[in-house]
Design a protein around this motif. Structure first.
Motif, PDB file in Angstrom:
ATOM      1  N   GLU A 213      83.020  88.076  57.234  1.00 30.07           N
ATOM      2  CA  GLU A 213      81.824  87.689  57.971  1.00 30.07           C
ATOM      3  C   GLU A 213      82.076  87.986  59.443  1.00 30.07           C
ATOM      4  O   GLU A 213      83.204  88.295  59.842  1.00 30.07           O
ATOM      5  N   ILE A 214      81.026  87.912  60.241  1.00 28.57           N
ATOM      6  CA  ILE A 214      81.188  88.149  61.681  1.00 28.57           C
ATOM      7  C   ILE A 214      80.903  86.854  62.428  1.00 28.57           C
ATOM      8  O   ILE A 214      79.847  86.238  62.239  1.00 28.57           O
ATOM      9  N   LYS A 215      81.854  86.470  63.271  1.00 26.39           N
ATOM     10  CA  LYS A 215      81.699  85.256  64.065  1.00 26.39           C
ATOM     11  C   LYS A 215      81.691  85.601  65.544  1.00 26.39           C
ATOM     12  O   LYS A 215      82.241  86.613  65.965  1.00 26.39           O
ATOM     13  N   ARG A 216      81.056  84.739  66.330  1.00 23.59           N
ATOM     14  CA  ARG A 216      81.138  84.851  67.782  1.00 23.59           C
ATOM     15  C   ARG A 216      82.388  84.103  68.245  1.00 23.59           C
ATOM     16  O   ARG A 216      82.907  83.233  67.543  1.00 23.59           O
ATOM     17  N   ILE A 217      82.849  84.423  69.454  1.00 25.77           N
ATOM     18  CA  ILE A 217      84.100  83.868  69.939  1.00 25.77           C
ATOM     19  C   ILE A 217      84.059  82.337  69.997  1.00 25.77           C
ATOM     20  O   ILE A 217      85.066  81.660  69.734  1.00 25.77           O
ATOM     21  N   ASP A 230      91.133  89.737  62.581  1.00 34.63           N
ATOM     22  CA  ASP A 230      91.584  88.843  61.509  1.00 34.63           C
ATOM     23  C   ASP A 230      90.916  87.474  61.598  1.00 34.63           C
ATOM     24  O   ASP A 230      90.964  86.707  60.650  1.00 34.63           O
ATOM     25  N   GLN A 231      90.332  87.183  62.757  1.00 37.29           N
ATOM     26  CA  GLN A 231      89.606  85.921  62.920  1.00 37.29           C
ATOM     27  C   GLN A 231      88.093  86.136  62.791  1.00 37.29           C
ATOM     28  O   GLN A 231      87.300  85.297  63.199  1.00 37.29           O
ATOM     29  N   GLN A 232      87.725  87.334  62.258  1.00 35.53           N
ATOM     30  CA  GLN A 232      86.322  87.657  61.960  1.00 35.53           C
ATOM     31  C   GLN A 232      85.474  87.881  63.214  1.00 35.53           C
ATOM     32  O   GLN A 232      84.247  87.731  63.196  1.00 35.53           O
ATOM     33  N   VAL A 233      86.130  88.226  64.335  1.00 35.18           N
ATOM     34  CA  VAL A 233      85.431  88.478  65.606  1.00 35.18           C
ATOM     35  C   VAL A 233      85.561  89.960  65.954  1.00 35.18           C
ATOM     36  O   VAL A 233      86.666  90.521  65.906  1.00 35.18           O
ATOM     37  N   ILE A 234      84.454  90.600  66.306  1.00 32.06           N
ATOM     38  CA  ILE A 234      84.490  92.018  66.676  1.00 32.06           C
ATOM     39  C   ILE A 234      85.216  92.197  68.005  1.00 32.06           C
ATOM     40  O   ILE A 234      84.926  91.508  68.992  1.00 32.06           O
ATOM     41  N   CYS A 235      86.154  93.125  68.019  1.00 32.82           N
ATOM     42  CA  CYS A 235      86.905  93.466  69.235  1.00 32.82           C
ATOM     43  C   CYS A 235      86.897  94.992  69.348  1.00 32.82           C
ATOM     44  O   CYS A 235      87.173  95.689  68.373  1.00 32.82           O
ATOM     45  N   ALA A 275      85.451 101.626  62.229  1.00 36.21           N
ATOM     46  CA  ALA A 275      86.546 100.672  62.008  1.00 36.21           C
ATOM     47  C   ALA A 275      86.037  99.431  61.297  1.00 36.21           C
ATOM     48  O   ALA A 275      86.668  98.920  60.364  1.00 36.21           O
ATOM     49  N   LEU A 276      84.879  98.944  61.756  1.00 36.50           N
ATOM     50  CA  LEU A 276      84.291  97.757  61.124  1.00 36.50           C
ATOM     51  C   LEU A 276      83.970  98.020  59.655  1.00 36.50           C
ATOM     52  O   LEU A 276      84.301  97.223  58.765  1.00 36.50           O
ATOM     53  N   ALA A 277      83.353  99.171  59.387  1.00 37.88           N
ATOM     54  CA  ALA A 277      82.957  99.496  58.018  1.00 37.88           C
ATOM     55  C   ALA A 277      84.165  99.621  57.097  1.00 37.88           C
ATOM     56  O   ALA A 277      84.085  99.306  55.900  1.00 37.88           O
ATOM     57  N   SER A 278      85.293 100.067  57.663  1.00 37.99           N
ATOM     58  CA  SER A 278      86.480 100.291  56.830  1.00 37.99           C
ATOM     59  C   SER A 278      87.146  99.002  56.389  1.00 37.99           C
ATOM     60  O   SER A 278      87.928  99.000  55.433  1.00 37.99           O
ATOM     61  N   ILE A 279      86.876  97.888  57.087  1.00 35.97           N
ATOM     62  CA  ILE A 279      87.534  96.630  56.706  1.00 35.97           C
ATOM     63  C   ILE A 279      86.546  95.572  56.225  1.00 35.97           C
ATOM     64  O   ILE A 279      86.960  94.484  55.833  1.00 35.97           O
ATOM     65  N   ALA A 280      85.238  95.881  56.274  1.00 36.58           N
ATOM     66  CA  ALA A 280      84.233  94.928  55.796  1.00 36.58           C
ATOM     67  C   ALA A 280      84.345  94.804  54.273  1.00 36.58           C
ATOM     68  O   ALA A 280      84.462  95.808  53.561  1.00 36.58           O
ATOM     69  N   THR A 281      84.323  93.585  53.785  1.00 33.71           N
ATOM     70  CA  THR A 281      84.489  93.386  52.348  1.00 33.71           C
ATOM     71  C   THR A 281      83.207  93.650  51.561  1.00 33.71           C
ATOM     72  O   THR A 281      83.258  93.825  50.350  1.00 33.71           O
ATOM     73  N   ASN A 282      82.061  93.675  52.267  1.00 32.86           N
ATOM     74  CA  ASN A 282      80.809  94.050  51.614  1.00 32.86           C
ATOM     75  C   ASN A 282      79.796  94.495  52.669  1.00 32.86           C
ATOM     76  O   ASN A 282      79.922  94.133  53.852  1.00 32.86           O
TER      77      ASN A 282
END
Length: 312
Positions: A213-217, A230-235, A275-282
């Protein structure tokens, strides 16, 4: 030994790059030992006509910060290119358009509508917008034309070197000055930032990097040790050129990409999305990105393969 002749110019930007020059602190004394500053509108009283009177290529190095937003910006870019032996795109705005480039999501008409009519703090009963000329009793006043599209410096004139960042990192500014003084500059067209990504400078530990999932900081309890991904935050670290020492990730702020595209990356936003697409689980994870352009192209829209939104 003749001193170098250096110029600084500020086009469409916030001016933070000018402050970065002063942030070299006492090292400015070393610069004065080797160089004369012949043009720096923010610090010394010199007019455009003085630059026009200079012989061509009489300026050794010009540090040009800011994007090309107006007719004046374009004129000065061409003039300083003509007068300078070496032209450095200095800062994110000059290199990639920076946040100024987000204006390419609209055109002049839409930007003026927002700025001069719609903002809550604006009172404009006569519906006045900037005009390129205005006749008054004293004569005719002129303003530079505001362009529909923001361009980078390299989209306007030939550029020799690139030193990105918002603002450029102080150690990299000093290294650039030392390289100029010693004549040990890299090949033309090179970036003066390191040839690695922000991740390579970041001390945070990378684990399985699976994005569920994507979380805000503000939604995580950061341990200051684990990679934001690894903490679900886009960097933006994987897609961004280093040089900053990963200052933001070290103080609980994910990289937002001000260093511009990482080495061997032609489109910073596309690289981050990949990069995001390569590690997104769905696939639904990607749909959780609230502001894709503001997230992935915050600093590089004007220099991306997208460049601008098509206006109908």
């Amino acid at each position: 030994m003749n001193k170098l002749k250096i110029a600084f110019y500020w086009a469409a930007s916030c001016g933070g790059c000018e402050i970065a020059v002063l942030d070299i602190n006492e090292k400015i004394l070393d610069v004065i030992q080797i160089a004369d500053i012949v043009f720096w509108p923010v610090a010394i009283d010199i007019k455009y006509k003085d630059v026009e009177a200079m012989p061509d290529k009489s300026i050794d190095v010009c540090f040009f910060n800011g994007a090309i937003r107006t007719e004046e910006n374009e004129h000065m870019a061409k003039l300083l290119r003509q007068k300078s032996k070496t032209l450095v795109a200095f800062g994110s705005c000059a290199c990639d358009g920076c946040v100024i480039g987000l204006g390419n999501l609209w055109n002049k008409e839409k930007i003026f509508e927002r700025a001069y009519f719609e903002t809550p703090s604006t009172k404009n009963p006569r519906s006045v917008t900037p005009q390129t000329s205005l006749k008054v009793k004293e004569g005719e006043l002129e303003l530079p034309e505001f362009y529909d599209t923001v361009k980078t410096l390299a989209q306007t004139v030939d550029v020799d070197y690139f030193l990105s960042g918002c603002p450029p990192p102080i150690p990299c500014i000093l290294q650039a000055i030392e390289a100029i003084a010693s004549g040990k500059l890299p090949p033309k067209g090179s970036s003066l930032l390191p040839t690695k990504a922000v991740c390579d400078e970041c001390p945070r530990e990378k684990k399985d990097r699976k994005l569920h999932e994507i979380k805000r900081i503000y939604e995580i309890d950061d341990d200051f040790k684990t990679c934001f991904w690894d903490q679900q935050v886009i960097c933006m670290g994987p897609a961004t050129r280093a040089g900053c020492g990963a200052q933001c990730p070290k103080v609980n702020i994910p990289c937002t990409g001000c260093g511009g595209p990482a080495p061997r990356v032609s489109d910073q936003g596309a690289a981050a999305i990949s990069a995001l697409a390569s590690i997104a689980t769905n696939p639904s994870v990607i749909e959780q990105v609230v502001d894709p352009v503001g997230t992935f192209y915050k600093y590089s829209l004007a220099n991306s393969i997208l460049r601008r939104k098509m206006m109908k």
